[in-house]
Scaffold this motif. Structure first.
Motif, short mmCIF file in Angstrom:
data_model
loop_
_atom_site.label_atom_id
_atom_site.label_comp_id
_atom_site.label_asym_id
_atom_site.label_seq_id
_atom_site.Cartn_x
_atom_site.Cartn_y
_atom_site.Cartn_z
N VAL A 1 11.32 -4.42 11.03
CA VAL A 1 10.12 -3.70 11.48
C VAL A 1 10.20 -2.26 10.98
O VAL A 1 11.22 -1.60 11.12
CB VAL A 1 10.00 -3.72 13.01
N VAL A 2 9.13 -1.80 10.39
CA VAL A 2 9.03 -0.42 9.90
C VAL A 2 7.80 0.19 10.55
O VAL A 2 6.74 -0.43 10.59
CB VAL A 2 8.88 -0.39 8.37
N THR A 3 7.95 1.40 11.06
CA THR A 3 6.80 2.10 11.63
C THR A 3 6.49 3.33 10.78
O THR A 3 7.37 3.85 10.10
CB THR A 3 7.04 2.52 13.09
N ILE A 4 5.24 3.76 10.82
CA ILE A 4 4.80 4.90 10.02
C ILE A 4 4.21 5.95 10.95
O ILE A 4 3.35 5.63 11.77
CB ILE A 4 3.73 4.48 8.98
N ASP A 5 4.67 7.20 10.80
CA ASP A 5 4.05 8.34 11.47
C ASP A 5 3.16 9.02 10.44
O ASP A 5 3.66 9.67 9.53
CB ASP A 5 5.09 9.32 11.99
N HIS A 6 1.88 8.85 10.57
CA HIS A 6 0.95 9.44 9.60
C HIS A 6 0.82 10.94 9.84
O HIS A 6 0.71 11.39 10.98
CB HIS A 6 -0.43 8.78 9.69
N THR A 7 0.83 11.69 8.75
CA THR A 7 0.69 13.14 8.84
C THR A 7 -0.58 13.50 9.60
O THR A 7 -1.63 12.91 9.38
CB THR A 7 0.65 13.75 7.43
N ARG B 1 9.18 1.96 -1.10
CA ARG B 1 10.56 2.25 -0.69
C ARG B 1 11.27 0.97 -0.28
O ARG B 1 12.45 0.78 -0.58
CB ARG B 1 10.60 3.26 0.45
N LEU B 2 10.57 0.08 0.42
CA LEU B 2 11.18 -1.19 0.82
C LEU B 2 11.51 -2.04 -0.40
O LEU B 2 12.56 -2.69 -0.46
CB LEU B 2 10.25 -1.96 1.77
N THR B 3 10.62 -2.03 -1.40
CA THR B 3 10.87 -2.76 -2.64
C THR B 3 12.12 -2.22 -3.33
O THR B 3 12.95 -2.99 -3.83
CB THR B 3 9.64 -2.67 -3.56
N LEU C 1 10.63 -9.68 1.16
CA LEU C 1 9.34 -9.06 0.93
C LEU C 1 8.29 -10.05 0.42
O LEU C 1 7.22 -9.64 -0.02
CB LEU C 1 9.49 -7.88 -0.04
N THR C 2 8.59 -11.34 0.52
CA THR C 2 7.60 -12.33 0.09
C THR C 2 6.53 -12.56 1.15
O THR C 2 5.51 -13.17 0.87
CB THR C 2 8.27 -13.68 -0.25
N SER C 3 6.79 -12.09 2.36
CA SER C 3 5.77 -12.17 3.40
C SER C 3 5.88 -10.93 4.27
O SER C 3 6.92 -10.31 4.36
CB SER C 3 5.95 -13.44 4.24
#
Length: 101
Positions: free
Chosen positions: A12-18, A61-63, A88-90
């Protein structure tokens, strides 16, 4: 939701948007704090574009991690085997249906 997914062994990756999060620190040390006026001055399309660009950056970055490249801005070591654990296939993504302000 994030904890539930992680409890089932999903990465799980979360993003804090600027300007959306309380504050976001960038690799160069720059810190941007929530700026309600800036967000309100943006069109919905602009907000969506910013979020899409953030998601694209994270996927890149994950790739890189999956390929064995250390994409950490400061080249700190990443956990051994992390790249191999990334399938990363799904994937999936969720968040607010419309930009919130």
């Amino acid at each position: 939701m994030v904890e539930e997914l992680a409890s089932h062994r999903y990465i799980v990756v979360t993003i804090d948007h600027t300007f959306d999060a309380g504050e976001v620190e960038f690799p160069d040390g720059r810190v941007e704090v929530r700026n309600v006026a800036a967000v309100y001055s943006m069109t919905d399309a602009d907000v969506v574009a910013v979020r899409a660009n953030d998601a694209h950056f994270v996927l890149d970055r994950l790739t890189a991690l999956a390929a064995g490249t250390n994409s950490d801005a400061e080249q700190r070591p990443v956990p051994r085997g992390l790249g191999a654990a990334l399938d990363l296939t799904s994937g999936g993504m969720f968040g607010p249906r419309t930009p919130h302000r």
